[in-house]
Scaffold this motif. Sequence first.
Motif, PDB file in Angstrom:
ATOM      1  N   PHE A 106      47.194   0.087 -50.471  1.00  0.00           N
ATOM      2  CA  PHE A 106      47.080   0.797 -51.774  1.00  0.00           C
ATOM      3  C   PHE A 106      47.101   2.394 -51.450  1.00  0.00           C
ATOM      4  N   GLU A 107      47.844   2.897 -50.125  1.00  0.00           N
ATOM      5  CA  GLU A 107      48.159   4.222 -49.968  1.00  0.00           C
ATOM      6  C   GLU A 107      46.523   4.830 -49.585  1.00  0.00           C
ATOM      7  N   LYS A 108      45.665   4.209 -48.790  1.00  0.00           N
ATOM      8  CA  LYS A 108      44.332   4.836 -48.640  1.00  0.00           C
ATOM      9  C   LYS A 108      44.333   5.139 -47.136  1.00  0.00           C
ATOM     10  N   LEU A 109      43.827   6.217 -46.673  1.00  0.00           N
ATOM     11  CA  LEU A 109      43.515   6.640 -45.343  1.00  0.00           C
ATOM     12  C   LEU A 109      42.259   5.710 -45.208  1.00  0.00           C
ATOM     13  N   VAL A 110      42.061   4.826 -44.179  1.00  0.00           N
ATOM     14  CA  VAL A 110      40.973   4.105 -43.833  1.00  0.00           C
ATOM     15  C   VAL A 110      40.288   4.514 -42.130  1.00  0.00           C
ATOM     16  N   VAL A 111      39.130   4.811 -42.061  1.00  0.00           N
ATOM     17  CA  VAL A 111      38.617   5.167 -41.041  1.00  0.00           C
ATOM     18  C   VAL A 111      37.877   3.838 -40.516  1.00  0.00           C
ATOM     19  N   VAL A 112      38.328   3.314 -39.029  1.00  0.00           N
ATOM     20  CA  VAL A 112      37.634   2.356 -38.564  1.00  0.00           C
ATOM     21  C   VAL A 112      37.011   2.739 -37.521  1.00  0.00           C
ATOM     22  N   THR A 113      35.864   2.147 -36.919  1.00  0.00           N
ATOM     23  CA  THR A 113      35.025   2.332 -35.870  1.00  0.00           C
ATOM     24  C   THR A 113      35.848   1.600 -34.630  1.00  0.00           C
ATOM     25  N   LYS A 114      35.736   2.197 -33.554  1.00  0.00           N
ATOM     26  CA  LYS A 114      36.137   1.592 -32.090  1.00  0.00           C
ATOM     27  C   LYS A 114      35.070   1.824 -31.307  1.00  0.00           C
ATOM     28  N   PRO A 115      35.270   0.787 -30.055  1.00  0.00           N
ATOM     29  CA  PRO A 115      36.269  -0.286 -29.923  1.00  0.00           C
ATOM     30  C   PRO A 115      36.174  -1.323 -30.977  1.00  0.00           C
ATOM     31  N   SER A 116      37.209  -2.011 -31.688  1.00  0.00           N
ATOM     32  CA  SER A 116      37.177  -2.993 -32.596  1.00  0.00           C
ATOM     33  C   SER A 116      38.633  -3.636 -32.548  1.00  0.00           C
ATOM     34  N   THR A 117      38.621  -4.970 -33.083  1.00  0.00           N
ATOM     35  CA  THR A 117      39.949  -5.507 -33.120  1.00  0.00           C
ATOM     36  C   THR A 117      40.710  -4.775 -34.024  1.00  0.00           C
ATOM     37  N   LEU A 118      39.896  -4.307 -35.205  1.00  0.00           N
ATOM     38  CA  LEU A 118      40.893  -3.373 -36.166  1.00  0.00           C
ATOM     39  C   LEU A 118      41.763  -2.121 -35.513  1.00  0.00           C
ATOM     40  N   ALA A 119      41.093  -1.381 -34.724  1.00  0.00           N
ATOM     41  CA  ALA A 119      41.430  -0.114 -34.094  1.00  0.00           C
ATOM     42  C   ALA A 119      42.436  -0.903 -32.751  1.00  0.00           C
ATOM     43  N   GLU A 120      42.184  -1.924 -32.415  1.00  0.00           N
ATOM     44  CA  GLU A 120      43.190  -2.249 -31.263  1.00  0.00           C
ATOM     45  C   GLU A 120      44.579  -2.789 -32.017  1.00  0.00           C
ATOM     46  N   MET A 121      44.557  -3.474 -33.129  1.00  0.00           N
ATOM     47  CA  MET A 121      45.733  -4.369 -33.544  1.00  0.00           C
ATOM     48  C   MET A 121      46.682  -3.530 -34.848  1.00  0.00           C
ATOM     49  N   TYR A 122      45.824  -2.796 -35.333  1.00  0.00           N
ATOM     50  CA  TYR A 122      46.352  -2.153 -36.660  1.00  0.00           C
ATOM     51  C   TYR A 122      46.445  -0.757 -36.751  1.00  0.00           C
ATOM     52  N   ILE A 123      45.304   0.105 -36.044  1.00  0.00           N
ATOM     53  CA  ILE A 123      45.306   1.479 -36.349  1.00  0.00           C
ATOM     54  C   ILE A 123      46.441   2.501 -35.314  1.00  0.00           C
ATOM     55  N   GLU A 124      47.236   3.140 -35.837  1.00  0.00           N
ATOM     56  CA  GLU A 124      47.747   4.074 -34.870  1.00  0.00           C
ATOM     57  C   GLU A 124      46.986   5.504 -35.061  1.00  0.00           C
ATOM     58  N   ASN A 125      46.228   5.863 -34.251  1.00  0.00           N
ATOM     59  CA  ASN A 125      45.324   6.937 -34.782  1.00  0.00           C
ATOM     60  C   ASN A 125      45.981   7.941 -34.989  1.00  0.00           C
ATOM     61  N   GLY A 126      45.744   8.686 -36.328  1.00  0.00           N
ATOM     62  CA  GLY A 126      46.036   9.772 -37.027  1.00  0.00           C
ATOM     63  C   GLY A 126      47.403   9.728 -37.743  1.00  0.00           C
ATOM     64  N   VAL A 127      48.176   8.394 -37.582  1.00  0.00           N
ATOM     65  CA  VAL A 127      49.452   8.024 -38.142  1.00  0.00           C
ATOM     66  C   VAL A 127      49.179   7.253 -39.463  1.00  0.00           C
ATOM     67  N   ASN A 128      48.712   5.885 -39.201  1.00  0.00           N
ATOM     68  CA  ASN A 128      48.097   5.067 -40.604  1.00  0.00           C
ATOM     69  C   ASN A 128      46.694   4.872 -40.742  1.00  0.00           C
ATOM     70  N   GLY A 129      46.045   5.508 -40.166  1.00  0.00           N
ATOM     71  CA  GLY A 129      44.512   5.513 -40.198  1.00  0.00           C
ATOM     72  C   GLY A 129      43.864   6.339 -39.148  1.00  0.00           C
ATOM     73  N   ILE A 130      42.553   6.341 -38.800  1.00  0.00           N
ATOM     74  CA  ILE A 130      41.901   6.939 -38.069  1.00  0.00           C
ATOM     75  C   ILE A 130      40.775   5.960 -37.557  1.00  0.00           C
ATOM     76  N   ALA A 131      40.726   6.119 -36.136  1.00  0.00           N
ATOM     77  CA  ALA A 131      39.637   5.230 -35.302  1.00  0.00           C
ATOM     78  C   ALA A 131      38.807   6.252 -34.638  1.00  0.00           C
ATOM     79  N   LEU A 132      37.418   6.154 -35.136  1.00  0.00           N
ATOM     80  CA  LEU A 132      36.475   6.951 -34.448  1.00  0.00           C
ATOM     81  C   LEU A 132      35.365   6.124 -33.564  1.00  0.00           C
ATOM     82  N   GLU A 133      34.544   6.543 -32.494  1.00  0.00           N
ATOM     83  CA  GLU A 133      33.734   5.928 -31.866  1.00  0.00           C
ATOM     84  C   GLU A 133      32.347   6.192 -32.489  1.00  0.00           C
TER      85      GLU A 133
END
Length: 348
Positions: free
Chosen positions: A265-292
């Motif tokens: 849906f063209e949304k920026l998503v912030v996911v917390t890390k470490p997590s399987t979401l951050a590991e498998m899907y997020i290219e930080n700053g490219v298709n989403g953001i992963a934050l501790e």
Amino acid sequence: MEKENIILSDCEEWKIKDFKEGVSEVTNKKFKIISKICIGKRTLINNIYRYITYIFWPFKIFLKRSKYDVIIGWQQFFTIFFSFYCNLFKVKKENKIVIANFTYKPKNGIKGKIYKKLMKFCLNPIYIDYIHVPSANYAKQISKDFNIGEKKFIVAHFGIEDMFEKYKKLKKEQNNDYTLALGRSNRDYDFLISEWKKIPNTYKLIIISDTYKTNKKLPNNITILNNVVGDKQYNYIINSKMMIIPINKENICSGDTVLLTAMSFEKLVVVTKPSTLAEMYIENGVNGIALEKRKDEFAKNILNILKDENKILAIGKNARKIYLDKYSRVAMGERIGEVLNENSNDRA
């Protein structure tokens, strides 16, 4: 007579049509979807019906097992309990069984011990050929927990159907100025709320979960909705400024559907890390953001993101492009089909 290849589902057939086409294309086999819909509102009666269906409906498939070659469980429990009956009656193996979208959520106390023993009985490597999970680390953990060889695991991204064209008409001329957190499983909303209280009151947060409740007093810019179910959620996603998925236990696969829907849906998503979401899907700053999940620092980082409208829009646009390339149900089906085509000898 030629045996059938089937996909066992708990949803309408059209929802996994792309997945079926992906598997069929790669394997050059025809697959039939057999659906037993047992999902609905999370009421006590519906939950009881759902659990009964998970356990007993696969027995009907088990009784007809000689008709089938490959059996893929889009709803994991349909193949888990198919394997249960195979192990219970010690029948001769005659099906290739694939558990898709596998997630194991440990439970506490005696109930947890019983549940783990049941799952171990069901996941007998004699009958289970492959288990699909979205994370390599998660595959290692399940392999260790249940003494299943790592060759049994298919690590592939979870795929969802593309609904953007269908729901983008709900988008208003200007997005409502709120951040959305959505979902019920393995979420750390307590942490998110504690951090959002440090963010200026002009920035709104909406949490949608049919199970999360809190007795703590909330500021005016935080709203919790417990009554948004089904298709109603898409109006909130499409009109949000961005989304956050705060993960509780880092090694449990959860939040995939919400994340990929938001990306589509063209949304920026912030996911917390470490997590399987951050590991498998997020290219930080490219298709989403992963934050501790660091106190105070998390709130500061979120505020910086909220102030950068161009960044939010740019990452959102890119998220959809990457979703189309990697995370469709066709791509997921193709990956599972590739593994099914590989030499299956000596899997342990």
